[in-house]
Scaffold this active site. Sequence first.
Site, mmCIF file in Angstrom:
data_model
loop_
_atom_site.group_PDB
_atom_site.id
_atom_site.type_symbol
_atom_site.label_atom_id
_atom_site.label_comp_id
_atom_site.label_asym_id
_atom_site.label_seq_id
_atom_site.Cartn_x
_atom_site.Cartn_y
_atom_site.Cartn_z
ATOM 1 N N GLY A 119 46.476 48.620 -18.085
ATOM 2 C CA GLY A 119 47.682 48.949 -17.944
ATOM 3 C C GLY A 119 48.129 49.936 -17.143
ATOM 4 O O GLY A 119 47.573 50.672 -16.555
ATOM 5 N N SER A 120 48.841 50.806 -17.849
ATOM 6 C CA SER A 120 50.042 51.363 -17.020
ATOM 7 C C SER A 120 49.129 53.251 -16.431
ATOM 8 O O SER A 120 49.312 53.943 -16.670
ATOM 9 C CB SER A 120 51.316 52.040 -17.980
ATOM 10 O OG SER A 120 52.115 51.018 -17.992
ATOM 11 N N THR A 121 48.228 53.165 -17.849
ATOM 12 C CA THR A 121 47.020 54.695 -17.511
ATOM 13 C C THR A 121 46.729 55.073 -16.234
ATOM 14 O O THR A 121 46.177 55.188 -15.295
ATOM 15 C CB THR A 121 46.283 55.180 -18.412
ATOM 16 O OG1 THR A 121 45.906 53.549 -18.393
ATOM 17 C CG2 THR A 121 47.054 55.511 -19.763
ATOM 18 N N LYS A 161 48.297 53.409 -13.697
ATOM 19 C CA LYS A 161 49.598 54.186 -12.265
ATOM 20 C C LYS A 161 49.285 55.191 -12.124
ATOM 21 O O LYS A 161 50.263 55.614 -10.819
ATOM 22 C CB LYS A 161 50.667 53.926 -13.220
ATOM 23 C CG LYS A 161 51.372 52.814 -13.027
ATOM 24 C CD LYS A 161 52.229 52.405 -14.399
ATOM 25 C CE LYS A 161 52.736 51.268 -14.732
ATOM 26 N NZ LYS A 161 54.236 50.347 -15.309
#
Length: 588
Positions: free
Chosen positions: A304-306, A308
């Site tokens: 997920g967004s980690t 990014k």
Amino acid sequence: MIRTMVYHRKKIRVVFVICALLLLGLVGRLLYLMGAQAEYYSKKADDLHERERDIKAARGKILDINGNILADNRTVCTVSVIHSQIKDPEKVIQVLAKELTMDEETIRKKVEKISSIERIRTNVEKATGDAIREYALAGVKVDEDYKRYYPCGSLASKVLGFTGGDNQGIIGLEVKYDEILKGEPGKILTVTDARGVEIDGTGERRKEPVAGNTLRTSLDVNIQKYVQQAALKVMEEKQAERVSILLMNPRNGEIYACVNVPEFDLNDPFTLNTEETAADGKKKQDLLNQMWRNPCLNDTYEPGSTFKIITMAAGLEEGVVSTEDRFFCPGYKVVEDRRIHCAKRTGHGAQNFVEGAQNSCNPVFIEVGLRLGVDNYYKYFKQFGLLKKTGIDLPGEAGTIMHNPKNMGEVELATVSFGQSFQITPIQLATTVSAIINGGNRITPHFGISVESADGTEVQTLEYPVETGIVSKETSRTVRTILETVVSEGSGKNAGIEGFSIGGKTATSQTLPRGSGRYISSFLGFAPAEDPKVLALCIIHNPKGMYYGGIIAAPVVRSIFENVLPYLGIEKTVTETPSGENRADGVD
């Protein structure tokens, strides 16, 4: 007549020569056996007249960084019988059945079996072994042995691992460092006659065992205990399936804590820690294998967004984005024929790149990914080390599951850029982010620090490879600065601690199949933001109720940092703000 005598004389000479040659051959063979082969046949004779029993070596200890014992040995006994030496088999059966609480028929089969030595039971408590020895039963042997003992019970169970009945490592550090820990077994040699009966008065010869070396690890019992408590607390509060938390030094790869709850009892590793205690056969073995797995390195997940952080570093390094670049988020981004939504369906509106990171805005990172393109994205995947394993000193590390570059279109590139449609391990994510924030050095995550002899003398300092130049120092500094604002001003506010500069990134990913209502909430944080000395990754699987990483995972890391940072001697570096200012909810 004379002719006949001459003929017989020739025959006698031939026979004599043949006999002489045979005699010389026999003498030569005898000299060869008595000379060149003397040692060989002497050993053969000793083997025929000696019976040997193994003496297990004391397995080396496993210590934490401060010398606290994580794995030790407890004295136990092995009870055996020698068929040819038993004088009263019925009494032997009766006594062993009573003292070992075993079925008489089981013991009878072993006592009556004609063999050089038959083992009745291993890992017998020393008190029981001493009691059997006092009976002085002919043909019964009680030898002292060692059994692995774990003073901290379930602490770091999936890291330490355990040993089998023969004291050989099965999982975890126990099997990875088995050659260092196991030592060299000894032997007890007794002289017997042709029937295998020990000869009185000859005594025993012993070859003493050599104890295994001690392994000192980077684990810290105090940190591991606190992190485990924090993991159990959030798992209970959120009724989650499981929680994994990693705490490591991003500069050298030393792992301070690795928690995967629920853990299991190392002193009773074959008892399931689930409600399915009645399982047996293959089903039970499958459940045990699942219980023993270390999800931090054996399992993959969508980060997920980690993730990014990786897209951010690649974009900045390649120069396709800068901190001042402007973006507009209407709540989605159309890629080819797909509309890919942002976590905030109403959109974030106009924002620069730093604000996009603070808001964890999917369209911003999709745009960065598309600017990079498939070839460049794969170039950084390889450069950052994401396409190979970390090399952590534990067995069974899984590899990254990624699209084939030939089959990767813009839609796949868009989803990968914000951490979905592929899978990596938690240790891979933590290691890669460590390289990005520590100035560009990809370290090898590890537990082993040094090997010591039984008396505590250091034998070997363990070293691990480091790759330099993963990203430039400028990119590393920019990423740290952006991630510090994510905590101080953005979705990671719940990880903020007054007086400390914390950097980090939240994540909330939906597991497959989409729409199942199952989520993975996580937070990756590090401190101090300007010079990271500790990195934490908290992953909560399928929490009930509120599932946003910024709301339930970030506070776990904050709680850990509040206790661990002072413990590690990391001092406050920023001016304290009014109480509660850094406690606002953040949503990823």
